[in-house]
Design a protein around this motif. Structure first.
Motif, PDB file in Angstrom:
ATOM      1  N   PHE A   1       0.878  -1.241  -0.136  1.00 21.60           N
ATOM      2  CA  PHE A   1      -0.023  -0.056  -0.056  1.00 21.60           C
ATOM      3  C   PHE A   1       0.984   1.141   0.028  1.00 21.60           C
ATOM      4  CE2 PHE A   1      -2.418  -3.533   1.793  1.00 21.60           C
ATOM      5  CZ  PHE A   1      -3.509  -3.219   1.015  1.00 21.60           C
ATOM      6  N   SER A   2       0.427   2.433   0.226  1.00 21.22           N
ATOM      7  CA  SER A   2       1.387   3.704  -0.144  1.00 21.22           C
ATOM      8  C   SER A   2       2.382   3.777   1.092  1.00 21.22           C
ATOM      9  CB  SER A   2       0.190   4.991  -0.376  1.00 21.22           C
ATOM     10  OG  SER A   2      -0.596   5.017   0.974  1.00 21.22           O
ATOM     11  N   SER A   3       1.913   3.338   2.225  1.00 19.15           N
ATOM     12  CA  SER A   3       3.079   3.691   3.379  1.00 19.15           C
ATOM     13  C   SER A   3       2.996   2.380   4.138  1.00 19.15           C
ATOM     14  CB  SER A   3       2.573   4.881   4.096  1.00 19.15           C
ATOM     15  OG  SER A   3       1.223   4.659   4.752  1.00 19.15           O
ATOM     16  N   SER A   4       2.583   1.134   3.562  1.00 13.67           N
ATOM     17  CA  SER A   4       2.661   0.013   4.753  1.00 13.67           C
ATOM     18  C   SER A   4       2.567  -1.057   3.525  1.00 13.67           C
ATOM     19  CB  SER A   4       1.566  -0.062   5.389  1.00 13.67           C
ATOM     20  OG  SER A   4       0.328   0.030   4.876  1.00 13.67           O
ATOM     21  N   SER A   5       2.565  -2.389   3.965  1.00 15.02           N
ATOM     22  CA  SER A   5       2.335  -3.829   3.241  1.00 15.02           C
ATOM     23  C   SER A   5       1.909  -4.759   4.301  1.00 15.02           C
ATOM     24  CB  SER A   5       3.632  -3.947   2.604  1.00 15.02           C
ATOM     25  OG  SER A   5       4.737  -4.370   3.663  1.00 15.02           O
ATOM     26  N   VAL A   6       1.208  -5.809   3.580  1.00 13.36           N
ATOM     27  CA  VAL A   6       0.691  -6.687   4.346  1.00 13.36           C
ATOM     28  C   VAL A   6       1.249  -7.928   3.836  1.00 13.36           C
ATOM     29  CG1 VAL A   6      -1.361  -7.953   5.353  1.00 13.36           C
ATOM     30  CG2 VAL A   6      -1.415  -5.302   5.167  1.00 13.36           C
ATOM     31  N   THR A   7       1.644  -9.054   4.843  1.00 12.52           N
ATOM     32  CA  THR A   7       2.163 -10.293   4.334  1.00 12.52           C
ATOM     33  C   THR A   7       1.275 -11.038   5.119  1.00 12.52           C
ATOM     34  OG1 THR A   7       4.324  -9.235   4.049  1.00 12.52           O
ATOM     35  CG2 THR A   7       4.248 -11.754   4.306  1.00 12.52           C
ATOM     36  N   ILE A   8       1.065 -12.170   4.144  1.00 16.35           N
ATOM     37  CA  ILE A   8       0.273 -13.566   4.572  1.00 16.35           C
ATOM     38  C   ILE A   8       1.339 -14.791   4.450  1.00 16.35           C
ATOM     39  CG2 ILE A   8      -0.949 -13.709   2.594  1.00 16.35           C
ATOM     40  CD1 ILE A   8      -2.642 -14.623   5.992  1.00 16.35           C
ATOM     41  N   ARG A   9       1.538 -15.396   5.416  1.00 21.78           N
ATOM     42  CA  ARG A   9       2.181 -16.649   5.188  1.00 21.78           C
ATOM     43  C   ARG A   9       1.789 -18.050   6.100  1.00 21.78           C
ATOM     44  NH1 ARG A   9       6.169 -17.812   9.222  1.00 21.78           N
ATOM     45  NH2 ARG A   9       6.136 -16.106  10.962  1.00 21.78           N
ATOM     46  N   ARG A  10       2.020 -19.138   5.408  1.00 21.06           N
ATOM     47  CA  ARG A  10       1.801 -20.442   6.027  1.00 21.06           C
ATOM     48  C   ARG A  10       3.138 -20.840   6.778  1.00 21.06           C
ATOM     49  NH1 ARG A  10      -0.331 -24.944   2.046  1.00 21.06           N
ATOM     50  NH2 ARG A  10       1.878 -25.416   2.020  1.00 21.06           N
ATOM     51  N   ALA A  11       2.877 -21.479   8.030  1.00 26.92           N
ATOM     52  CA  ALA A  11       4.141 -22.006   8.769  1.00 26.92           C
ATOM     53  C   ALA A  11       3.740 -23.320   9.373  1.00 26.92           C
ATOM     54  CB  ALA A  11       4.586 -20.738   9.584  1.00 26.92           C
ATOM     55  N   GLY A  12       4.865 -23.887   9.831  1.00 31.02           N
ATOM     56  CA  GLY A  12       4.321 -25.173  10.361  1.00 31.02           C
ATOM     57  C   GLY A  12       4.161 -26.418   9.829  1.00 31.02           C
TER      58      GLY A  12
END
Length: 113
Positions: free
Chosen positions: A39-50
């Motif tokens: 986004f303009s001044s941020s970001s979002v991350t989704i991840r799978r773990a385990g």
């Protein structure tokens, strides 16, 4: 002002809706099974773990400096956010890896054989 948990729930829901609609440009990251949208001044991350069966899903928000400022993890299927984060991960992965476009291309090539 919304409560922290409610604001995060609203964000997850908005990300899921916009991702389902194909309106967010998710991309792969340097980490495996991790996808991000800027986004303009941020970001979002989704991840799978385990583990492969019933993995953990982690949503994180980074500011414009790349610093992680919020994290939400769903460890078990009984977590109220688990199904939403699992679905968001699956849609983000499909978008970032161009699965639908690849399937369409393969179908076109098969039609020519």
């Amino acid at each position: 002002m919304t409560t922290p948990g409610k604001g995060l729930d609203n964000l997850i829901n908005s990300l899921l809706v916009k991702t389902r609609e194909g309106r967010l440009p998710w991309f792969t990251t340097a980490s495996p099974l991790s996808y991000s949208v800027a986004f303009s001044s941020s970001s979002v991350t989704i991840r799978r773990a385990g583990p492969t069966v019933f993995p953990d899903y982690v949503l994180s928000i980074q500011n414009d400096s790349g610093e992680e400022i919020e994290t939400c993890t769903a460890f078990t299927r009984t977590d109220p956010r688990y199904s939403a984060l699992e679905e968001l991960f699956k849609y983000a992965r499909r978008k970032a890896t161009a699965v639908d476009e690849t399937i369409a291309q393969i179908q076109e090539e098969l039609a020519e054989v």
